[in-house]
Design a protein around this motif. Sequence first.
Motif, PDB file in Angstrom:
ATOM      1  N   LEU A 263      17.453  38.556   8.902  1.00  0.00           N
ATOM      2  CA  LEU A 263      18.432  37.506   8.661  1.00  0.00           C
ATOM      3  C   LEU A 263      18.142  36.806   7.338  1.00  0.00           C
ATOM      4  O   LEU A 263      16.982  36.561   6.990  1.00  0.00           O
ATOM      5  N   LEU A 264      19.220  36.468   6.623  1.00  0.00           N
ATOM      6  CA  LEU A 264      19.095  35.831   5.319  1.00  0.00           C
ATOM      7  C   LEU A 264      19.754  34.454   5.324  1.00  0.00           C
ATOM      8  O   LEU A 264      20.928  34.323   5.691  1.00  0.00           O
ATOM      9  N   VAL A 265      19.006  33.447   4.908  1.00  0.00           N
ATOM     10  CA  VAL A 265      19.562  32.135   4.567  1.00  0.00           C
ATOM     11  C   VAL A 265      19.534  32.068   3.045  1.00  0.00           C
ATOM     12  O   VAL A 265      18.472  32.064   2.435  1.00  0.00           O
ATOM     13  N   SER A 266      20.703  32.013   2.438  1.00  0.00           N
ATOM     14  CA  SER A 266      20.822  32.418   1.034  1.00  0.00           C
ATOM     15  C   SER A 266      20.283  31.427   0.018  1.00  0.00           C
ATOM     16  O   SER A 266      19.953  31.801  -1.095  1.00  0.00           O
ATOM     17  N   GLY A 267      20.183  30.149   0.377  1.00  0.00           N
ATOM     18  CA  GLY A 267      19.681  29.154  -0.563  1.00  0.00           C
ATOM     19  C   GLY A 267      20.764  28.194  -1.001  1.00  0.00           C
ATOM     20  O   GLY A 267      21.953  28.535  -1.011  1.00  0.00           O
ATOM     21  N   GLY A 268      20.357  26.988  -1.365  1.00  0.00           N
ATOM     22  CA  GLY A 268      21.304  25.957  -1.786  1.00  0.00           C
ATOM     23  C   GLY A 268      21.436  25.889  -3.296  1.00  0.00           C
ATOM     24  O   GLY A 268      21.032  26.798  -4.024  1.00  0.00           O
ATOM     25  N   LEU A 269      22.003  24.788  -3.746  1.00  0.00           N
ATOM     26  CA  LEU A 269      22.173  24.589  -5.185  1.00  0.00           C
ATOM     27  C   LEU A 269      20.833  24.236  -5.826  1.00  0.00           C
ATOM     28  O   LEU A 269      20.078  23.428  -5.283  1.00  0.00           O
TER      29      LEU A 269
ATOM     30  N   SER B 262      22.389  21.257 -10.347  1.00  0.00           N
ATOM     31  CA  SER B 262      23.539  22.156 -10.458  1.00  0.00           C
ATOM     32  C   SER B 262      24.651  21.757  -9.492  1.00  0.00           C
ATOM     33  O   SER B 262      24.386  21.265  -8.390  1.00  0.00           O
ATOM     34  N   ARG B 263      25.898  21.983  -9.910  1.00  0.00           N
ATOM     35  CA  ARG B 263      27.050  21.809  -9.043  1.00  0.00           C
ATOM     36  C   ARG B 263      27.899  23.085  -8.992  1.00  0.00           C
ATOM     37  O   ARG B 263      29.018  23.067  -8.517  1.00  0.00           O
ATOM     38  N   ASP B 264      27.332  24.186  -9.477  1.00  0.00           N
ATOM     39  CA  ASP B 264      28.091  25.428  -9.640  1.00  0.00           C
ATOM     40  C   ASP B 264      27.859  26.347  -8.441  1.00  0.00           C
ATOM     41  O   ASP B 264      26.943  27.175  -8.422  1.00  0.00           O
ATOM     42  N   LEU B 265      28.714  26.219  -7.428  1.00  0.00           N
ATOM     43  CA  LEU B 265      28.600  27.046  -6.234  1.00  0.00           C
ATOM     44  C   LEU B 265      28.840  28.514  -6.539  1.00  0.00           C
ATOM     45  O   LEU B 265      28.155  29.387  -6.010  1.00  0.00           O
ATOM     46  N   SER B 266      29.828  28.808  -7.363  1.00  0.00           N
ATOM     47  CA  SER B 266      30.162  30.206  -7.659  1.00  0.00           C
ATOM     48  C   SER B 266      29.001  30.926  -8.326  1.00  0.00           C
ATOM     49  O   SER B 266      28.689  32.072  -7.992  1.00  0.00           O
ATOM     50  N   ALA B 267      28.356  30.259  -9.271  1.00  0.00           N
ATOM     51  CA  ALA B 267      27.217  30.884  -9.950  1.00  0.00           C
ATOM     52  C   ALA B 267      26.066  31.109  -8.979  1.00  0.00           C
ATOM     53  O   ALA B 267      25.381  32.143  -9.036  1.00  0.00           O
ATOM     54  N   ALA B 268      25.865  30.168  -8.082  1.00  0.00           N
ATOM     55  CA  ALA B 268      24.792  30.327  -7.097  1.00  0.00           C
ATOM     56  C   ALA B 268      25.062  31.536  -6.206  1.00  0.00           C
ATOM     57  O   ALA B 268      24.155  32.306  -5.894  1.00  0.00           O
ATOM     58  N   ARG B 269      26.315  31.696  -5.782  1.00  0.00           N
ATOM     59  CA  ARG B 269      26.652  32.840  -4.928  1.00  0.00           C
ATOM     60  C   ARG B 269      26.489  34.151  -5.697  1.00  0.00           C
ATOM     61  O   ARG B 269      26.100  35.173  -5.116  1.00  0.00           O
ATOM     62  N   GLU B 270      26.761  34.126  -6.988  1.00  0.00           N
ATOM     63  CA  GLU B 270      26.605  35.353  -7.773  1.00  0.00           C
ATOM     64  C   GLU B 270      25.134  35.730  -7.897  1.00  0.00           C
ATOM     65  O   GLU B 270      24.784  36.920  -7.928  1.00  0.00           O
ATOM     66  N   ARG B 271      24.255  34.753  -7.937  1.00  0.00           N
ATOM     67  CA  ARG B 271      22.823  35.056  -7.983  1.00  0.00           C
ATOM     68  C   ARG B 271      22.362  35.682  -6.664  1.00  0.00           C
ATOM     69  O   ARG B 271      21.416  36.476  -6.646  1.00  0.00           O
ATOM     70  N   ILE B 272      23.022  35.328  -5.568  1.00  0.00           N
ATOM     71  CA  ILE B 272      22.737  35.995  -4.289  1.00  0.00           C
ATOM     72  C   ILE B 272      23.073  37.473  -4.397  1.00  0.00           C
ATOM     73  O   ILE B 272      22.286  38.338  -3.992  1.00  0.00           O
TER      74      ILE B 272
END
Length: 265
Positions: A89-95, A99-109
């Motif tokens: 199971l993966l808990v992907s991580g927060g900001l 940072s306030r860039d959710l899209s960039a954070a998801r791309e790093r996932i």
Amino acid sequence: MTVKQLTLPELTEACGALGIGGVGLWRAPVQAYGVEAAAKLVRDAGLTVTSLCRGGFFTATDPAERALALADNHTAIEEAAAFGTDTLLLVSGGLPPGSRDLSAARERIADALSVLAPYAGERGVRLAIEPLHPMFASDRCVVSTLTQALDLAERFPPDQVGVAVDTYHIWWDDTAPSAVARAGASGRIHAFQLADWTTPLPSGALHGRGQLGDGAVDLREWRERVDAAGYGGPIEVELFNEGLWARGGVEVLRETVGRYVEHVA
């Protein structure tokens, strides 16, 4: 974690006494006991390890932090393989701080998964992206909906990356039922977890998962929905609850079995 007050030997003994054939394990107590020793303990008890929790935390921008996260996830995959479970199971991580860039954070996932997914696949381990309730988006998991989790998972083969369906985190989302069907159609439901939603939430909210039947979630409806999507794997109960942890672990485990029969089965 539902009965974290039990030692691993106590847990395996209680599962045997109550007819529970599988257990989802968390890495911290396993590492404290010793991975090889824990794997032997569980195996000798005749238990299946349904999943290992957790990997993830992929969203750091600092190169050194990202390298450490990847190394830890490689280790987590190896630990899952040692237990013979096919699900990490993966808990992907927060900001990251500032940072306030959710899209960039998801791309790093996605970038991290591109490294880890083939490694996991070679070892017979599937990575299950678990969306967490939006209240955790800033500090713990920028993946808040099952749709967001699937959008990430579908970049990779289904035998490498899928999703975890956890009622505590997605029961409120009216798009989640269609996402469950979508995940089932592509064979990407890799884990199904149950907890109820009770209010008021405790301070910090992390330990607010309600015992089955105590809250607002129609747990049987969710079980039927996941069944209809073609999922035939184990169903886990995962309760972070200070009140339950303060009681006797065997008593809580026995109660949880009864609640499952009453509200889910």
